[in-house]
Design a protein around this motif. Structure first.
Motif, PDB file in Angstrom:
ATOM      1  N   ILE A  96       4.751 -19.891 -12.934  1.00  0.00           N
ATOM      2  CA  ILE A  96       5.146 -20.952 -13.186  1.00  0.00           C
ATOM      3  C   ILE A  96       6.169 -20.933 -14.339  1.00  0.00           C
ATOM      4  O   ILE A  96       7.167 -21.448 -14.487  1.00  0.00           O
ATOM      5  N   LEU A  97       5.935 -19.981 -15.149  1.00  0.00           N
ATOM      6  CA  LEU A  97       6.667 -19.733 -16.430  1.00  0.00           C
ATOM      7  C   LEU A  97       8.257 -19.342 -15.940  1.00  0.00           C
ATOM      8  O   LEU A  97       9.194 -19.343 -16.364  1.00  0.00           O
ATOM      9  N   GLU A  98       8.119 -18.196 -14.953  1.00  0.00           N
ATOM     10  CA  GLU A  98       9.273 -17.501 -14.565  1.00  0.00           C
ATOM     11  C   GLU A  98      10.106 -18.434 -13.779  1.00  0.00           C
ATOM     12  O   GLU A  98      11.285 -18.500 -13.832  1.00  0.00           O
ATOM     13  N   LYS A  99       9.448 -19.483 -12.939  1.00  0.00           N
ATOM     14  CA  LYS A  99      10.193 -20.355 -12.228  1.00  0.00           C
ATOM     15  C   LYS A  99      10.792 -21.206 -13.012  1.00  0.00           C
ATOM     16  O   LYS A  99      11.821 -21.859 -12.907  1.00  0.00           O
ATOM     17  N   ASN A 100      10.040 -22.082 -14.179  1.00  0.00           N
ATOM     18  CA  ASN A 100      10.730 -22.409 -15.598  1.00  0.00           C
ATOM     19  C   ASN A 100      11.839 -21.846 -15.986  1.00  0.00           C
ATOM     20  O   ASN A 100      12.865 -22.607 -16.111  1.00  0.00           O
TER      21      ASN A 100
END
Length: 429
Positions: free
Chosen positions: A193-197
């Motif tokens: 999720i952090l990478e997608k953000n």
């Protein structure tokens, strides 16, 4: 190791599409494996103690857990859990109801409850409560009812202590394993999720720049064409009109290049990677054929420095965009002061990747611009003929193929772009 475990549980082509389904499928697979390990260990211990009565229970339980594992691998997670949880509960019941309470086998019922909530989660909590109620019901039946499907087994004091300690440790390890797997999967999803953000933030930033720069770069040539049209209408001199037409033709060509770059950028972001195996010389020939009739290309020689039968495995259309932009740049910024102007494409492969170099003896790039040329809409000076998207598209397309691109350049000498593109069979699944 993690990738190996995931491939074992889900297969190379998972049937689970959403992250939530993937998480539950992994947990179900891990829980099945854990159950099979526990069954096997206890079966071996009983054989070592010359206890044959439990062999049938462990054999059937192992078979059912294997069935649940296979069903989960085929994407039938719900059916898998409906076999998995009752099998574990009934196995615990059959064993604990036929042995002394002091052995502590009942401690596995809380592990079953923990597994139910881990497997079904919040959105299916009703099912988790039902299976937890089943565990509680079987505990009461085993503890209070003097009935057993298996013959009762007696142990001496030392074996009672050993089995009690072993049961406690096994249940503790199983509980920790379930909780750890749950935490590990959640942690992996948090990282994702952090990478997608980060990617979303990058995309939004680039979109703002894209809209602003695109509107400006489209408006400027159109305004210039409209101005030249008005001047042409007011002139009766055919020589002047021809000059204005040539200027309009130049503006139209710049618009065509800009629109092509926007299309390439959009396709790279939108389309899935396509696996192709093709001859590099044929692709390079197509790239040069598309560009050789550009006005600046007539005095530039294009050389291929690799074997004619060089076969590579990549996304053909994306590699054509990469080479097209690099060769186009080399043509556009050639050095008129040099007599032997050239562009040289070299290639080497090792079965896992292709190493490409696009070298020219053009104008070169000043040191202060080497780190900026791959930025979106970057132009080294106002008279730059390109859209400012070419090298940015190269960088993003290479990244999409999980490759790398490096630049070596000296002002007045020339530039060399070095690329490493892994073959698609070498990319992680």
């Amino acid at each position: 190791m993690r990738k190996l475990a995931v491939n074992l549980i889900l297969g190379k082509e998972p049937h689970h599409v959403t992250p939530a389904e993937l998480k539950k499928a992994l947990l179900s697979g891990y829980y099945s494996i854990l159950g099979m390990i526990v069954c096997f260990v206890y079966w071996v211990i009983d054989l070592f103690d010359h206890i044959a009565e439990t062999t049938g229970v462990y054999t059937i339980s192992f078979a059912l857990l294997t069935t649940a594992f296979v069903l989960n691998r085929k994407g039938k997670r719900t059916l898998s859990n409906y076999i998995l949880l009752p099998s574990v509960n009934l196995t615990v019941y059959l064993i604990t109801s036929s042995e002394a309470y002091e052995l502590g086998g009942f401690i596995f019922f809380p592990v079953c409850c923990l597994g139910a909530f881990a497997l079904f989660g919040y959105h299916e909590k009703r099912k988790a409560f039902i299976f937890s109620a089943l565990s509680l019901l079987l505990f009461f039946a085993a503890y209070f009812l003097e009935f057993s499907f298996l013959p009762e087994r007696s142990y001496d004091i030392s074996m009672l202590q050993f089995n009690m300690i072993f049961n406690f440790c096994s249940a503790l390890v199983a509980s920790v394993a379930v909780v750890y797997l749950l935490i590990d999967i959640n942690h992996s999803q948090e990282i994702e999720i952090l990478e997608k953000n980060k990617l979303l933030l990058k995309t939004n930033t680039e979109l703002d720049r894209f809209v602003y720069s695109t509107s400006h770069d489209l408006r400027a040539p159109l305004a210039s064409i409209m101005g030249l049209l008005n001047i042409s209408k007011a002139s009766d001199n055919m020589k002047d009109i021809k000059k204005y037409m040539n200027l309009m033709d130049d503006r139209v060509r710049s618009l065509e290049v800009f629109i092509r770059d926007i299309t390439d950028y959009s396709r790279n972001n939108r389309l899935e990677i396509k696996k192709d195996k093709f001859n590099l010389k044929e692709l390079a020939g197509e790239v040069w054929e598309d560009l050789r009739y550009a006005p600046e290309a007539s005095s530039v020689d294009f050389h291929l420095a690799f074997q004619e039968n060089t076969e590579i495995e990549s996304d053909r259309s994306r590699l054509k965009v990469i080479l097209g932009n690099l060769v186009s740049n080399a043509i556009r910024y050639h050095d008129l002061s040099k007599t032997d102007r050239f562009i040289r494409l070299t290639a080497q492969t090792n079965g896992h990747a292709v190493y490409l170099e696009v070298e020219d003896n053009g104008q070169g790039i000043a040191p202060e611009y080497k780190m900026k040329v791959f930025d979106m809409f970057f132009r080294a000076h106002e008279k730059s003929k390109g859209s400012g998207l070419g090298l940015y598209i190269v960088k993003e397309t290479v990244a999409k193929l999980q490759g790398t691109v490096d630049l070596e350049s000296q002002l007045g000498v020339g530039s060399t772009f070095s690329l490493r593109l892994p073959f698609l069979h070498s990319l992680p699944a």
